[in-house]
Each structure stands twice: as structure tokens, then as C-alpha cells.
Scaffold this motif. Structure first.
Motif, PDB file in Angstrom:
ATOM      1  N   GLN A   1      14.253  -4.787   4.974  1.00  0.00           N
ATOM      2  CA  GLN A   1      13.247  -5.076   3.951  1.00  0.00           C
ATOM      3  C   GLN A   1      13.505  -6.432   3.302  1.00  0.00           C
ATOM      4  O   GLN A   1      12.577  -7.176   3.014  1.00  0.00           O
ATOM      5  CB  GLN A   1      13.220  -3.972   2.886  1.00  0.00           C
TER       6      GLN A   1
ATOM      7  N   ASP B   1      10.877  -9.478   3.288  1.00  0.00           N
ATOM      8  CA  ASP B   1      10.427 -10.121   2.046  1.00  0.00           C
ATOM      9  C   ASP B   1      10.727 -11.613   2.040  1.00  0.00           C
ATOM     10  O   ASP B   1       9.888 -12.408   1.621  1.00  0.00           O
ATOM     11  CB  ASP B   1      11.071  -9.451   0.832  1.00  0.00           C
TER      12      ASP B   1
ATOM     13  N   ALA C   1       3.312  -3.712   1.321  1.00  0.00           N
ATOM     14  CA  ALA C   1       3.804  -2.336   1.271  1.00  0.00           C
ATOM     15  C   ALA C   1       3.100  -1.522   2.346  1.00  0.00           C
ATOM     16  O   ALA C   1       1.968  -1.815   2.723  1.00  0.00           O
ATOM     17  CB  ALA C   1       3.551  -1.733  -0.100  1.00  0.00           C
TER      18      ALA C   1
ATOM     19  N   VAL D   1       2.835   2.796   3.887  1.00  0.00           N
ATOM     20  CA  VAL D   1       3.198   4.211   3.826  1.00  0.00           C
ATOM     21  C   VAL D   1       2.638   4.900   5.060  1.00  0.00           C
ATOM     22  O   VAL D   1       1.622   4.473   5.609  1.00  0.00           O
ATOM     23  CB  VAL D   1       2.672   4.919   2.551  1.00  0.00           C
TER      24      VAL D   1
ATOM     25  N   LEU E   1       1.057   3.579  -2.275  1.00  0.00           N
ATOM     26  CA  LEU E   1       1.008   2.138  -2.036  1.00  0.00           C
ATOM     27  C   LEU E   1       1.158   1.361  -3.338  1.00  0.00           C
ATOM     28  O   LEU E   1       1.897   0.375  -3.404  1.00  0.00           O
ATOM     29  CB  LEU E   1      -0.300   1.741  -1.353  1.00  0.00           C
TER      30      LEU E   1
ATOM     31  N   ARG F   1       4.737   1.256  -4.500  1.00  0.00           N
ATOM     32  CA  ARG F   1       5.562   0.324  -3.716  1.00  0.00           C
ATOM     33  C   ARG F   1       5.208  -1.129  -4.014  1.00  0.00           C
ATOM     34  O   ARG F   1       6.089  -1.980  -4.069  1.00  0.00           O
ATOM     35  CB  ARG F   1       5.419   0.624  -2.235  1.00  0.00           C
ATOM     36  N   VAL F   2       3.922  -1.405  -4.196  1.00  0.00           N
ATOM     37  CA  VAL F   2       3.509  -2.771  -4.531  1.00  0.00           C
ATOM     38  C   VAL F   2       4.113  -3.190  -5.861  1.00  0.00           C
ATOM     39  O   VAL F   2       4.667  -4.287  -5.994  1.00  0.00           O
ATOM     40  CB  VAL F   2       1.961  -2.887  -4.570  1.00  0.00           C
TER      41      VAL F   2
ATOM     42  N   ARG G   1       7.878  -3.854  -5.455  1.00  0.00           N
ATOM     43  CA  ARG G   1       8.277  -4.981  -4.606  1.00  0.00           C
ATOM     44  C   ARG G   1       7.802  -6.330  -5.086  1.00  0.00           C
ATOM     45  O   ARG G   1       8.238  -7.352  -4.574  1.00  0.00           O
ATOM     46  CB  ARG G   1       7.796  -4.748  -3.182  1.00  0.00           C
ATOM     47  N   THR G   2       6.870  -6.367  -6.032  1.00  0.00           N
ATOM     48  CA  THR G   2       6.327  -7.662  -6.446  1.00  0.00           C
ATOM     49  C   THR G   2       6.649  -8.003  -7.893  1.00  0.00           C
ATOM     50  O   THR G   2       6.120  -8.992  -8.417  1.00  0.00           O
ATOM     51  CB  THR G   2       4.800  -7.697  -6.254  1.00  0.00           C
TER      52      THR G   2
END
Length: 183
Positions: free
Chosen positions: A30, A34, A96, A98, A113, A116-117, A120-121
Motif C-alpha cells: 500500500q 500511494d 481505495a 473494496v 469506500l 478508506r478514502v 488514506r487521504t
């Protein structure tokens, strides 16, 4: 992916899988993903993390050996298998993803989603257009995360997609096979 399709100069299968599993388990895969996404966005003059992501799902047939406990049937699309949900930026880069049973509702994929967004952001995503299968539950959930989820209605002028061309309705009402406009 079958081993025969991989480059032949890779180490033996056991060593390759060992590193894949190790990187997957400790999150290295991951991090690499990224870093590559950030590099590409910055090379195009954008900030590392997007301010807009597009949410969508797709039901796909499961492979023959997939356990029945992880699959289902999407009754709307009549597809047995799994449902994959993606959140992508304007370049189509995955932010992201799933994977759920195809019987899961789009709201389930949408909330997963959005979680996760947001994780991660670091809160940079402010807007997320989604198709009409997502319902108000996803809109409300996104608002709680500070993401404005907008349900986008289908364009009635576009009837169907044919490879890389759009088939547009003929204003005269006659069926014209040659009325295709390139994207």
C-alpha cells in the motif's frame, strides 16, 4: 495470474510469494502504491492527495474455486459473484478499493469506500460524485466524514456505450447506425 505469464527471470515461486505476502501483511504494498500515485499526481502539477474522487461499483463473475461464503448474486444485474467498489481520482488512479459479495448493496460498498478514502487521504477529499445506485445513506455518511457525496443522474441523451464511442439518439427519431460520435 498464472506463473507462466510472469517474466522468467523472477526468483522461484516460493520466494516471490514470500515477499508478496510479507509486503501485503505489513502494508508495504500500500505504501508503494500511494507513493507512485503521489508521484504521478505531482508530476502532472496536482497536489499529492486528491480533493475529488469518483465512487463506483461493478459486479463481476467469481472464479470457479471461490468459496460460496464470499460470493452472492447481484439481483439488479443478475450477476453471480463479487462486487468490487473503487474510488478513483481524475486520472483514474485508485485511491481505495473494496471487494464484497455481489449480493451486498451499493450502500455497503459506498460507506466502506468512504471510510478508506478518508483514512488514506488525510481529509483532503471534499467531493465524491457517485452513480444513482448509491442512495441517501451514502450521502449522509459522507457528510459525517466531511465529504460531499453527489448522486449523479444518468445522461438521458446517452443511450449506451460502444467500446470507445458513444451512441447518441437521433433527433429525428429514426434509427441511424452511423450516428456515433467519438469521445
Amino acid at each position: 495470474m498464472k506463473r507462466k505469464y510472469l517474466p522468467h527471470d523472477l526468483p522461484p515461486k516460493s520466494a516471490t510469494y514470500h515477499y508478496f505476502a510479507k509486503w501485503r501483511n505489513d502494508g508495504t504494498d500500500q505504501v508503494i502504491h500511494d507513493l507512485l500515485r503521489w508521484y504521478l499526481r505531482e508530476s502532472k502539477g496536482r497536489k499529492a492527495d486528491p480533493s475529488l474522487v469518483v465512487l463506483d461499483t461493478q459486479s463481476v463473475h467469481a472464479a470457479a474455486g471461490v468459496p460460496a461464503a464470499t460470493t452472492g448474486k447481484d439481483v439488479a444485474k443478475k450477476v453471480p459473484g463479487r462486487k468490487r467498489g473503487l474510488a478513483v481520482d481524475i486520472f483514474g488512479l485508485v485511491v481505495a478499493a473494496v471487494v464484497l459479495a455481489a449480493s451486498a448493496h451499493e450502500n455497503t460498498a459506498g460507506t466502506a469506500l468512504l471510510d478508506r478514502v478518508a483514512a488514506r487521504t488525510d481529509g483532503t477529499v471534499m467531493k465524491a460524485p457517485a452513480d444513482q445506485r448509491f442512495k441517501n445513506m451514502v450521502v449522509a455518511y459522507g457528510a459525517g466524514l466531511g465529504i460531499d457525496v453527489e448522486i449523479v443522474e444518468r445522461n438521458p441523451a446517452v443511450r449506451r456505450r460502444v467500446s470507445d464511442q458513444l451512441v447518441l439518439p437521433n433527433p429525428s427519431g429514426e434509427r441511424d447506425v452511423n450516428s456515433r460520435t467519438a469521445l
